[in-house]
Design a protein around this motif. Structure first.
Motif, PDB file in Angstrom:
ATOM      1  N   LYS A 108     -10.322  -8.794 -14.014  1.00 45.95           N
ATOM      2  CA  LYS A 108      -9.215  -9.620 -13.013  1.00 45.95           C
ATOM      3  C   LYS A 108      -7.874  -8.663 -13.338  1.00 45.95           C
ATOM      4  N   ARG A 109      -7.793  -8.414 -14.699  1.00 47.49           N
ATOM      5  CA  ARG A 109      -6.420  -7.567 -15.035  1.00 47.49           C
ATOM      6  C   ARG A 109      -6.572  -6.212 -14.344  1.00 47.49           C
ATOM      7  N   ALA A 110      -7.513  -5.736 -14.334  1.00 45.97           N
ATOM      8  CA  ALA A 110      -8.045  -4.305 -13.805  1.00 45.97           C
ATOM      9  C   ALA A 110      -7.746  -4.468 -12.393  1.00 45.97           C
ATOM     10  N   LEU A 111      -8.233  -5.485 -11.712  1.00 45.76           N
ATOM     11  CA  LEU A 111      -8.071  -5.580 -10.087  1.00 45.76           C
ATOM     12  C   LEU A 111      -6.530  -5.516  -9.875  1.00 45.76           C
ATOM     13  N   ASP A 112      -5.769  -6.704 -10.756  1.00 46.27           N
ATOM     14  CA  ASP A 112      -4.496  -6.775 -10.443  1.00 46.27           C
ATOM     15  C   ASP A 112      -3.628  -5.461 -10.673  1.00 46.27           C
ATOM     16  N   VAL A 113      -4.008  -4.628 -11.414  1.00 50.81           N
ATOM     17  CA  VAL A 113      -3.345  -3.491 -11.558  1.00 50.81           C
ATOM     18  C   VAL A 113      -3.599  -2.404 -10.363  1.00 50.81           C
ATOM     19  N   ILE A 114      -4.778  -2.539  -9.922  1.00 45.79           N
ATOM     20  CA  ILE A 114      -5.262  -1.556  -8.800  1.00 45.79           C
ATOM     21  C   ILE A 114      -4.411  -2.162  -7.369  1.00 45.79           C
ATOM     22  N   TYR A 115      -4.121  -3.460  -7.357  1.00 40.78           N
ATOM     23  CA  TYR A 115      -3.461  -3.922  -5.976  1.00 40.78           C
ATOM     24  C   TYR A 115      -2.141  -3.698  -6.138  1.00 40.78           C
ATOM     25  N   GLU A 116      -1.450  -3.944  -7.451  1.00 40.54           N
ATOM     26  CA  GLU A 116      -0.182  -3.818  -7.844  1.00 40.54           C
ATOM     27  C   GLU A 116       0.443  -2.360  -7.603  1.00 40.54           C
ATOM     28  N   LEU A 117      -0.392  -1.438  -7.799  1.00 39.65           N
ATOM     29  CA  LEU A 117      -0.195  -0.011  -7.711  1.00 39.65           C
ATOM     30  C   LEU A 117      -0.579   0.523  -6.312  1.00 39.65           C
ATOM     31  N   GLY A 118      -0.841  -0.368  -5.500  1.00 34.25           N
ATOM     32  CA  GLY A 118      -1.369   0.284  -3.937  1.00 34.25           C
ATOM     33  C   GLY A 118      -2.634   0.990  -4.161  1.00 34.25           C
ATOM     34  N   LEU A 119      -3.441   0.609  -5.002  1.00 35.69           N
ATOM     35  CA  LEU A 119      -4.796   1.605  -5.014  1.00 35.69           C
ATOM     36  C   LEU A 119      -6.046   0.831  -4.350  1.00 35.69           C
ATOM     37  N   ASP A 120      -6.044  -0.112  -3.685  1.00 31.64           N
ATOM     38  CA  ASP A 120      -6.877  -0.882  -3.217  1.00 31.64           C
ATOM     39  C   ASP A 120      -7.544  -0.009  -2.114  1.00 31.64           C
ATOM     40  N   ARG A 121      -6.932   0.794  -1.295  1.00 33.06           N
ATOM     41  CA  ARG A 121      -7.793   1.344  -0.487  1.00 33.06           C
ATOM     42  C   ARG A 121      -8.697   2.366  -1.045  1.00 33.06           C
TER      43      ARG A 121
ATOM     44  N   GLU B 268       0.828  -1.431   0.002  1.00 34.99           N
ATOM     45  CA  GLU B 268       0.105  -0.100  -0.003  1.00 34.99           C
ATOM     46  C   GLU B 268       1.008   1.242   0.050  1.00 34.99           C
ATOM     47  N   ALA B 269       2.088   1.323   0.619  1.00 37.32           N
ATOM     48  CA  ALA B 269       2.792   2.403   0.651  1.00 37.32           C
ATOM     49  C   ALA B 269       3.431   2.527  -0.584  1.00 37.32           C
ATOM     50  N   GLY B 270       3.583   1.706  -1.358  1.00 35.33           N
ATOM     51  CA  GLY B 270       4.057   1.874  -2.827  1.00 35.33           C
ATOM     52  C   GLY B 270       5.441   0.954  -3.142  1.00 35.33           C
ATOM     53  N   THR B 271       5.682   0.148  -2.160  1.00 33.59           N
ATOM     54  CA  THR B 271       6.902  -0.835  -2.636  1.00 33.59           C
ATOM     55  C   THR B 271       6.132  -2.056  -3.221  1.00 33.59           C
ATOM     56  N   CYS B 272       5.738  -1.862  -4.559  1.00 32.89           N
ATOM     57  CA  CYS B 272       4.936  -3.010  -5.014  1.00 32.89           C
ATOM     58  C   CYS B 272       5.861  -3.680  -6.153  1.00 32.89           C
ATOM     59  N   HIS B 273       5.528  -4.777  -6.483  1.00 35.09           N
ATOM     60  CA  HIS B 273       6.186  -5.612  -7.690  1.00 35.09           C
ATOM     61  C   HIS B 273       5.049  -5.789  -8.739  1.00 35.09           C
ATOM     62  N   LEU B 274       5.237  -5.589  -9.841  1.00 27.58           N
ATOM     63  CA  LEU B 274       4.106  -5.935 -11.014  1.00 27.58           C
ATOM     64  C   LEU B 274       4.304  -7.143 -11.324  1.00 27.58           C
ATOM     65  N   LYS B 275       3.423  -8.060 -10.510  1.00 31.88           N
ATOM     66  CA  LYS B 275       3.560  -9.554 -10.944  1.00 31.88           C
ATOM     67  C   LYS B 275       3.117  -9.595 -12.499  1.00 31.88           C
TER      68      LYS B 275
END
Length: 739
Positions: free
Chosen positions: A262-275, A125-132
């Motif tokens: 599902k791809r859109a949701l993956d992008v949301i979680y990978e970019l820390g935008l789920d909140r 969430e803080a941004g240290t994400c890895h784009l799987k």
């Protein structure tokens, strides 16, 4: 970004990535070999060392690691912190260790490395994400550009003048690398980025730009992601809706609807935008997400297609240093997955600067440096420009690009020129002028580095001819069929504009007007001539109100959405015809609700003809008037694309149509009488009179009552004629990509 052995031989990550991607994209592109490559955990089946540790969240290894981490957590609670720390320290040495009977071998310890601190949800969430999902193999693109120049023609009152924006820019960037374009404002960074991304007309540019040694083609639009400096998003859509619609429009038909979502949701979680996924984007008048989140949504719109080449125009502008660092770290992760990343950057922090692989420094459109970012400072020190105090390397380079040499050592060549008794050169403080510094840096680069870099561009790229030729396809690649594009854009349009249509301000405006009219014409009697004339005035006002109101709403449509239309058409997100039909038809259900509420109040308060048939035909007449008036507003807005000009023209046109509507002037001179036949007010007024008094009188207030089919035909012709004019005007609109 590189490994260097003791002999001085270096292999960059981009070379490793290329070897892997070429192996993946060779004849073994079959599904079996691809699946084997993605399933294997070895270095040959992944795109980079980092991406090799990014396992699929739904795979078997993920389940094992989760269970192991849970077991470790339980055992830690049982054994105590002291024993846990001692065993953890032995683990850090690569030894086999156990927690209360749970044993991990060194290989298993390595396999469990993805579960580090930065992989927990809080850090993601803080941004240290890895784009799987970004580890999916894509076509590698080697971008080369040589002696790129660009000029613009400034037209004056009597003469025209050419202004040089870029002068002979040369450089390259490979898969796995991040190229930063730096320079002061007005140095040509954005122009160069637009040229490299195919956003400017090539006929006005010089030099060569190649993608895998091939020129730009429309096929590349589906392989290029371009993030503009301005965040162009629909304010009333949520983050999830924005990315979902983008995925459904841009991803190919090989994806199902569920896979796209599902791809859109993956992008949301990978970019820390789920909140904030259910939060509106927001705008000038709507509260929404923060600036950093908005920028990540814009990046998500582009990386959702897993592009081979990603361009970003100042992605860190307006962000704090921490958020900017997260954005740049994200770009580095994308590049390490085998993508080519080019970004403009304005005054980055020192931490940001060291994350770039390559750097281009521009000054007034000229190239001051191109090479590895880590070698920029040694290069300028070698030509005599060294910082006299500790400073951020980016600040030092921008000072040089501006010609500012305060706190910078002056090269001996410049000192000699300053000491010469030349009034044009010598400055008041005895230091070289910015123009002198600029000229010196340009000449130094040309003599020391330029030819070497140009020779490097002549080296052929390590790709097969079949892979090179893939970028030459002249055919566009649409994500979905026309019907699918229409349905998606229709739903998006309804969701975006329902907030404007059903705002309390608009509802209050319509209902208050209806109540005032109902009170002024309260239970008017049409059986006497005076009452009949009063009711005719009410019907004319209804025709004018529902002609005036839609015109001034519709003229804002295309000027306000021009930036969004240009952005989405530049990447071939949809066909213009699908957008236009969806945009005009999505207003239809919204336009029908307020007129019905209006007539429900006015019709019965004013005592108009109490008949279900008359009420229904009155609604249908008003609806035809609204759709025709909207067409006029769309045509004016699309033709002028300027709100002030469009508002002025619409005011004059609507006023003329109202005066020629048949209520104020009964005998219009013949030479100007044709105006009433193109006035929707005139035809609507005649139809309303026909509906109310069709069987009672042959003429009302000087207007002859006909059968009404002529008026209906005229309004329908306006509905389609004005919209056809609007569509043709949009076709002529110049777009950044020349589409």
């Amino acid at each position: 970004m590189e490994k260097t052995n003791s002999c001085g031989l270096a292999r960059t990550k981009s070379e490793q990535l290329v070897e892997t991607v070429v192996a993946a994209l060779k004849p073994a592109t079959s599904s079996d070999s691809m699946n084997g490559m993605m399933d294997s955990g070895g270095s040959g089946g992944t795109l980079s060392r980092k991406s090799s540790r990014r396992m699929s969240p739904g795979g078997k290894n993920s389940h094992i690691r989760k269970s192991r981490s849970a077991q470790i957590k339980v055992d830690l609670d049982e054994v105590g912190s002291g024993a846990a720390l001692s065993r953890a320290s032995s683990a850090s040495l690569g030894l086999s260790f156990s927690f209360t009977g749970f044993t991990l071998t060194p290989d298993e310890i390595t396999d469990s490395k993805p579960f580090r601190d930065q992989d927990i949800p809080e850090d993601i969430e803080a941004g240290t994400c890895h784009l799987k999902f970004q580890t999916e193999p894509t076509l590698p693109i080697f971008l080369k550009f040589k002696d790129v120049s660009y000029k613009v023609v400034i037209k004056g009152m009597t003469t025209s003048e050419e202004k040089d924006i870029l002068n002979g820019i040369t450089g390259s960037v490979n898969p796995g690398e991040v190229l930063a374009l730096m320079g002061p404002s007005g140095s040509g960074k954005t122009t160069l980025l637009n040229l490299l991304g195919g956003r400017l007309i090539q006929s006005t540019a010089g030099g060569s730009i190649t993608y895998n040694d091939q020129p730009y083609s429309k096929y590349l639009k589906s392989k290029i992601g371009f993030v503009t400096q301005d965040d162009v998003l629909f304010p009333h859509l949520t983050v999830k809706e924005t990315l979902t619609y983008s995925a459904r429009l841009r991803l190919p038909d090989t994806f199902t609807k569920d896979q796209k979502e599902k791809r859109a949701l993956d992008v949301i979680y990978e970019l820390g935008l789920d909140r904030c996924k259910d939060t509106m984007i927001g705008g000038s008048f709507v509260r929404g997400v923060s600036g950093g989140e908005r920028k990540r949504v814009c990046i998500g719109n582009e990386i959702i297609i897993n592009p081979s080449l990603l361009f970003l125009d100042e992605p860190t502008s307006g962000l704090d240093s921490t958020t900017a660092l997260k954005i740049v770290q994200m770009l580095q992760d994308i590049a390490e997955a085998g993508k080519t990343v080019v970004t403009t950057i304005h005054q980055p922090s020192s931490r940001l600067f060291h994350k770039f692989d390559k750097l281009i420094l521009l000054g007034k459109g000229s190239l001051l440096y191109f090479g590895k970012a880590s070698e920029a400072m040694p290069y300028f020190q070698s030509i005599g420009c060294s910082p006299l105090i500790a400073m951020n390397p980016a600040e030092f380079l921008l000072d040089l690009a501006n010609g500012n040499i305060n706190d910078v050592s002056v090269p001996s060549e410049l000192e000699d020129k300053v000491q010469m008794e030349n009034a044009e050169v010598k400055t008041k403080n005895g230091k070289p002028s910015p123009a002198m510094v600029q000229e010196y840096l340009v000449q130094a680069y040309k003599t020391r580095v330029s030819e070497t870099e140009k020779r490097k561009l002549m080296v052929p790229i390590p790709l097969d001819e079949s892979l090179k030729s893939k970028v030459c396809s002249p055919r566009r690649q649409w994500g979905t069929r026309w019907c699918e594009q229409y349905s998606i854009l229709f739903c998006r349009g309804v969701k975006e504009r329902r907030h404007d249509y059903f705002s309390w301000l608009r509802i209050t405006q319509v209902l208050s007007t209806a109540v005032i009219l109902g009170l002024l014409w309260w239970q008017s009697d049409a059986n006497n001539p005076k009452g009949l004339q009063d009711q005719a005035g009410l019907l004319f006002f209804i025709a004018v109100f529902w002609g005036f109101f839609p015109v001034f709403t519709a003229i804002f449509t295309f000027p306000q959405e021009r930036a969004m239309l240009a952005k989405e058409r530049a990447v071939d997100m949809y066909r213009l015809s699908a957008y236009f039909v969806a945009r005009t038809t999505s207003d239809v259900p919204l336009d029908l609700i307020l007129p019905v509420l209006f007539l429900l109040v006015v019709y019965f308060m004013a005592g108009l003809r109490l008949s279900a048939e008359s009420f229904f035909y009155s609604i249908l007449t008003v609806f035809l008037c609204i759709v025709a008036a909207q067409g006029l507003g769309l045509a004016i807005g699309a033709t002028l694309m300027d709100l002030k000009k469009a508002t002025t023209l619409a005011s004059v046109t609507v006023m003329t149509f109202m005066l020629a509507g048949g209520f104020f002037v009964k005998e219009v001179p013949k030479f100007i009488s044709w105006i009433r036949y193109i006035s929707f007010n005139y035809h609507t007024y005649k139809l309303l009179l026909k509906v109310q008094y069709g069987g009672l009188s042959r003429g009302i207030n000087g207007m002859r009552i006909d059968d009404g089919w002529t008026e209906v035909g005229a309004l329908i012709a306006m509905v389609f004629g004005y919209r056809l004019l609007a569509y043709l005007s949009l076709r002529r609109m110049k777009l950044p990509c020349g589409a």
